[in-house]
Design an enzyme around this catalytic site. Structure first.
Site, mmCIF file in Angstrom:
data_model
loop_
_atom_site.group_PDB
_atom_site.id
_atom_site.type_symbol
_atom_site.label_atom_id
_atom_site.label_comp_id
_atom_site.label_asym_id
_atom_site.label_seq_id
_atom_site.Cartn_x
_atom_site.Cartn_y
_atom_site.Cartn_z
ATOM 1 N N GLY A 1 77.246 36.720 68.147
ATOM 2 C CA GLY A 1 76.826 35.321 68.030
ATOM 3 C C GLY A 1 78.074 34.475 67.860
ATOM 4 O O GLY A 1 79.157 34.824 68.348
ATOM 5 N N ILE B 1 79.948 33.809 65.172
ATOM 6 C CA ILE B 1 81.046 34.436 64.417
ATOM 7 C C ILE B 1 81.606 35.622 65.206
ATOM 8 O O ILE B 1 82.822 35.792 65.331
ATOM 9 C CB ILE B 1 80.565 34.895 63.016
ATOM 10 C CG1 ILE B 1 80.050 33.701 62.218
ATOM 11 C CG2 ILE B 1 81.688 35.616 62.258
ATOM 12 C CD1 ILE B 1 79.370 34.053 60.897
ATOM 13 N N HIS C 1 82.246 39.078 48.911
ATOM 14 C CA HIS C 1 81.510 38.110 49.760
ATOM 15 C C HIS C 1 82.213 36.746 49.754
ATOM 16 O O HIS C 1 81.659 35.745 49.283
ATOM 17 C CB HIS C 1 80.050 37.968 49.306
ATOM 18 C CG HIS C 1 79.167 37.383 50.375
ATOM 19 N ND1 HIS C 1 77.820 37.643 50.468
ATOM 20 C CD2 HIS C 1 79.444 36.556 51.421
ATOM 21 C CE1 HIS C 1 77.308 36.989 51.499
ATOM 22 N NE2 HIS C 1 78.298 36.308 52.095
ATOM 23 N N ARG D 1 71.235 41.419 70.820
ATOM 24 C CA ARG D 1 69.841 41.347 71.303
ATOM 25 C C ARG D 1 69.820 40.801 72.729
ATOM 26 O O ARG D 1 69.133 41.283 73.604
ATOM 27 C CB ARG D 1 69.036 40.385 70.426
ATOM 28 C CG ARG D 1 68.271 41.056 69.328
ATOM 29 C CD ARG D 1 67.651 40.016 68.462
ATOM 30 N NE ARG D 1 68.632 38.982 68.105
ATOM 31 C CZ ARG D 1 68.344 37.871 67.439
ATOM 32 N NH1 ARG D 1 67.108 37.623 67.074
ATOM 33 N NH2 ARG D 1 69.273 36.985 67.123
ATOM 34 N N GLU E 1 75.199 42.430 45.170
ATOM 35 C CA GLU E 1 76.519 41.813 44.969
ATOM 36 C C GLU E 1 76.562 41.186 43.588
ATOM 37 O O GLU E 1 75.684 40.368 43.291
ATOM 38 C CB GLU E 1 76.766 40.735 46.026
ATOM 39 C CG GLU E 1 77.046 41.329 47.384
ATOM 40 C CD GLU E 1 77.112 40.297 48.495
ATOM 41 O OE1 GLU E 1 76.944 39.098 48.205
ATOM 42 O OE2 GLU E 1 77.296 40.698 49.650
ATOM 43 N N ARG F 1 75.544 41.339 56.067
ATOM 44 C CA ARG F 1 74.858 41.485 54.789
ATOM 45 C C ARG F 1 74.859 42.958 54.415
ATOM 46 O O ARG F 1 74.747 43.836 55.288
ATOM 47 C CB ARG F 1 73.394 41.000 54.888
ATOM 48 C CG ARG F 1 73.230 39.493 54.993
ATOM 49 C CD ARG F 1 73.635 38.777 53.703
ATOM 50 N NE ARG F 1 73.465 37.336 53.790
ATOM 51 C CZ ARG F 1 74.429 36.482 54.123
ATOM 52 N NH1 ARG F 1 75.638 36.915 54.427
ATOM 53 N NH2 ARG F 1 74.192 35.183 54.156
HETATM 54 O O1 LIG Z 1 77.395 32.017 56.048
HETATM 55 C C1 LIG Z 1 76.961 33.002 55.461
HETATM 56 O O2 LIG Z 1 75.754 33.288 55.452
HETATM 57 C C2 LIG Z 1 77.879 33.881 54.754
HETATM 58 O O3 LIG Z 1 77.473 34.795 54.115
HETATM 59 C C3 LIG Z 1 79.328 33.644 54.853
HETATM 60 O O4 LIG Z 1 80.090 34.625 54.224
#
Ligand SMILES: O=C(O)C(=O)CO
Length: 334
Positions: free
Chosen positions: A166, A168, A298, A188, A279, A250
């Site tokens: 995507g 990122i 994170h 996908r 976390e 995640r």
């Molecule tokens: O943008 C998000 O959802 C993030 O977790 C960035 O680290």
């Protein structure tokens, strides 16, 4: 208007954004305080604050890492118009429930991409070249020679597998091109030929092929029922024993027990994780003591510039919703 911000990020970054609302705002250095009855910042006690100000609250601004807004809480806010999340991932929010209350959900896509891609590359390089271990050796007065354990793996010319190309993921591909990496991706939906060609990425319809061929596998998917546990024992066993898993999506995308086993047995070389589940990890979690794991807390978007942009974006979303205007980054149910 009264809005509620949950914030764990540097508080003074909010000031210029709030000032752009033509408000004279000073943010006192207190964990919980009220700003001209308009925006209330809640760090430690959001629930207490909500019961105090509930009927007036029209917008909740929260970071994606904050505990999710509880259903009972939201339904007790009769004026609430929007939950404006800081971050692109909204897996911590029950979007169908929130929207069923007539409340909009918004996120901050786009503005997080560069910093998160930088972080992925940082983790990749640090893990490959053992930068953290190198620092520890350099500052240790007892060390007189460089141990062989500091020997890294080559990044330039290696194969990178991106799972989730995507916004990122694409930025990661652009960066990897500078390292002459061979780029594979699994998505996908296949990207356009132009997108693929401009970064030199090859599509793997079957994720297993990407796992078998990559030296570095980076996870950039959203967390959803389809991606929860996407990387488990079977997938890890397909990876090269010299391969590194990098996760900036995640924690729940990876089966962490399977990951611990794979790292202990040498099924894969290393893991570099900006995200875990939960976390932070409990202090006795095995991932925290394995020598071939690099963990950051994170912080993919944790730079001044990106945090400022996220704050601006959250506030823009909130103000639009409260004014009954189209919300720039509304998350729509599919
Ligand atoms: O943008 C998000 O959802 C993030 O977790 C960035 O680290």
């Amino acid at each position: 208007m009264s809005s509620l911000c949950y914030t764990r990020r540097i508080r003074n970054l909010w000031a210029p954004v709030l000032a752009s609302w033509h408000l004279k705002v000073t943010i006192p250095d207190r964990p919980v305080h009220q700003l001209k009855n308009l925006m209330t910042m809640a760090e430690d006690k959001p629930w207490a604050l909500i019961s105090e100000h509930g009927p007036k609250i029209q917008a909740i601004l929260m970071w994606n890492t904050y505990p999710a807004a509880e259903p009972s809480l939201l339904s007790s806010l009769p004026s609430l118009k929007v939950v404006a999340n800081g971050g692109v991932g909204i897996d911590h929010l029950d979007v169908p429930y929130i929207t069923s209350l007539g409340v909009k959900v918004a996120n901050t896509p786009g503005v997080v991409s560069d910093a998160t891609a930088d972080m992925a590359m940082g983790l990749l390089l640090a893990s490959a070249r053992k930068i953290v271990e190198g620092h520890q050796i350099a500052v240790d007065p007892k060390t007189t020679s460089i141990p062989q354990s500091l020997m890294g793996v080559e990044v330039t010319g290696s194969t990178l597998g991106i799972i989730g190309l995507g916004h990122i993921g694409y930025k990661i591909a652009q960066r990897s091109k500078g390292f002459d990496m061979k780029i594979l991706y699994h998505n996908r939906h296949r990207r356009s030929v132009e997108d693929e060609q401009s970064v030199g990425a090859s599509y793997c319809e079957n994720m297993d092929d990407l796992l078998r061929e990559s030296d570095f596998v980076v996870l950039v998917v959203n967390l959803s029922p389809e991606t929860k546990g996407l990387i488990s024992h079977r997938e890890l066993s397909l990876m090269k024993p010299t391969a590194t898993l990098i996760n900036v999506s995640r924690g729940l995308v990876v089966d962490q027990d399977a990951l611990v086993k794979a790292l202990r047995s040498g099924e894969i070389r290393a893991a570099a994780l900006d995200v875990t589940h939960p976390e932070p990890l409990p202090r006795d979690h095995p991932l925290l003591s394995l020598p071939n794991v690099l963990i950051t807390p994170h912080v993919g978007t944790y730079t001044y510039a990106t945090t400022r942009r996220m704050v601006q974006c959250m506030v823009d979303n909130a103000v639009a919703a409260v004014n009954g205007q189209p919300v720039p980054n509304e998350v729509k149910l599919k």
